[in-house]
Design a protein around this motif. Structure first.
Motif, PDB file in Angstrom:
ATOM      1  N   LYS A   1       3.097   7.935 -14.839  1.00 17.18           N
ATOM      2  CA  LYS A   1       3.152   7.013 -13.709  1.00 17.18           C
ATOM      3  C   LYS A   1       4.111   7.533 -12.638  1.00 17.18           C
ATOM      4  O   LYS A   1       3.811   7.488 -11.441  1.00 17.18           O
ATOM      5  CB  LYS A   1       3.603   5.637 -14.204  1.00 17.18           C
ATOM      6  N   PHE A   2       5.265   8.039 -13.091  1.00 17.38           N
ATOM      7  CA  PHE A   2       6.263   8.557 -12.147  1.00 17.38           C
ATOM      8  C   PHE A   2       5.729   9.794 -11.437  1.00 17.38           C
ATOM      9  O   PHE A   2       5.929   9.963 -10.224  1.00 17.38           O
ATOM     10  CB  PHE A   2       7.557   8.892 -12.888  1.00 17.38           C
ATOM     11  N   ALA A   3       5.023  10.647 -12.174  1.00 15.40           N
ATOM     12  CA  ALA A   3       4.451  11.859 -11.585  1.00 15.40           C
ATOM     13  C   ALA A   3       3.411  11.508 -10.526  1.00 15.40           C
ATOM     14  O   ALA A   3       3.352  12.132  -9.460  1.00 15.40           O
ATOM     15  CB  ALA A   3       3.834  12.733 -12.671  1.00 15.40           C
ATOM     16  N   ARG A   4       2.565  10.490 -10.820  1.00 21.44           N
ATOM     17  CA  ARG A   4       1.552  10.065  -9.849  1.00 21.44           C
ATOM     18  C   ARG A   4       2.212   9.500  -8.599  1.00 21.44           C
ATOM     19  O   ARG A   4       1.780   9.743  -7.474  1.00 21.44           O
ATOM     20  CB  ARG A   4       0.628   9.011 -10.469  1.00 21.44           C
TER      21      ARG A   4
ATOM     22  N   THR B   1       3.108   6.384  -1.340  1.00 15.59           N
ATOM     23  CA  THR B   1       3.542   6.356   0.060  1.00 15.59           C
ATOM     24  C   THR B   1       5.066   6.303   0.109  1.00 15.59           C
ATOM     25  O   THR B   1       5.733   6.047  -0.902  1.00 15.59           O
ATOM     26  CB  THR B   1       2.982   5.121   0.780  1.00 15.59           C
ATOM     27  N   THR B   2       5.597   6.502   1.289  1.00 15.99           N
ATOM     28  CA  THR B   2       7.059   6.447   1.452  1.00 15.99           C
ATOM     29  C   THR B   2       7.579   5.069   1.080  1.00 15.99           C
ATOM     30  O   THR B   2       8.617   4.944   0.417  1.00 15.99           O
ATOM     31  CB  THR B   2       7.443   6.774   2.913  1.00 15.99           C
TER      32      THR B   2
END
Length: 299
Positions: free
Chosen positions: A24-27, A33-34
């Motif tokens: 999830k963190f990698a995605r 988005t910012t």
């Protein structure tokens, strides 16, 4: 065997969840988005995952320049580094924040955290103390800039600790010169000079009694190995240092050792005075004989 199965199952669940979170963190890093990264960074920070929070803040800060969120992002990124004990980096980031947002409501705290980070980055007394001097300057500057701050008391306590480290470092340096003074004549002199500097820098130190005695002993040893034409002056300094030592510490446990150096210096001064007198008499005798010979030649 029955105990191992629940443990294995639990471990499996932890691994799966960890892998899912990592994915999830990698995605998020790749496609988020910012705004999504900013929100996630704040959530990670609140949960105490300062590593991931820091990674996201670092990614989005260049994109938030001029944005109202940039101030918070930079402030909490500095804290994220601090919480990971990356004190050199947090020091740099807090200092940069203060320079950029000097009028921010968080500016005072940022300046304190810059000083506190440098304090945390300061090494033990037996290592190089360059960072300690930087930390002292930062803490003192904060106190001068914000004398009524709620952080001022903390700064004063940190300053006492850092100055104690410098005191310990200077003490060890003086002792080292004394211990190695037999290596070269330079070390004898260095021991005396270093102790003298210590006494000026730390007049209230608990080590001054011991060092005052070592100053007497070092000067005596220095005089003993000096060329004869320098000995008188250097033995006289032994007497001067001894008298200062006795005046300051009349009941010192080092008095007997210092007395030996004092007596030795007096004995050497007597020897030098006798030698000087004999030389004087010899020169007078030679001059008289030369004058007598000159008169006989003229007659």
């Amino acid at each position: 065997m029955f105990l191992k199965r629940p443990y294995t199952a639990l471990l499996f669940v932890v691994i799966v969840l960890s892998s899912a979170c990592s994915a999830k963190f990698a995605r998020l890093q790749k496609k988020g988005t910012t705004e999504e990264k900013y929100a996630a960074a704040n959530e990670y920070y609140k949960k105490g995952d300062y590593y991931k929070a820091g990674l996201l803040f670092e990614e989005i800060i260049p994109l938030l320049k001029g944005d109202s969120l940039a101030e918070n992002a930079q402030f909490y990124n500095a804290y994220a580094q601090f919480q990971q004990k990356q004190y050199s980096m947090s020091s740099y980031l807090f200092k940069s924040f203060y320079a950029t947002y000097a009028n921010s409501p968080m500016a005072e705290e940022a300046f304190y955290m810059y000083a506190y980070s440098t304090y945390k980055d300061s090494p033990n007394y037996n290592l190089d103390q360059t960072n300690t001097l930087t930390a002292i300057d930062a803490l003192q500057t904060f106190i001068n800039s914000f004398p009524d701050s709620k952080y001022a008391q903390n700064c004063n306590e940190h300053l006492l600790d850092l100055r104690h480290r410098l005191e310990e470092k200077a003490y060890e340096k003086a002792k080292l010169y004394y211990k190695t003074s037999g290596v070269t004549i330079v070390n004898f002199k260095a021991a005396v000079v270093t102790i003298d500097n210590f006494q000026k820098d730390f007049p209230d130190s608990q080590y001054n009694e011991e060092l005052s005695y070592l100053k007497v002993q070092s000067q005596y040893d220095y005089a003993m190995v000096s060329f004869e034409n320098k000995q008188k002056e250097r033995f006289l300094d032994v007497l001067k240092f001894y008298e200062a030592f006795i005046d300051a510490y009349p009941k010192s446990k080092y008095i007997k050792q210092a007395q030996k150096a004092y007596d030795g210096a007096n004995k050497e001064l007597e020897r030098l005075a006798k030698q000087e007198q004999e030389l004087k008499e010899l020169k007078a005798k030679q001059a008289a004989e030369a004058a007598k010979a000159d008169t006989a030649t003229k007659g």
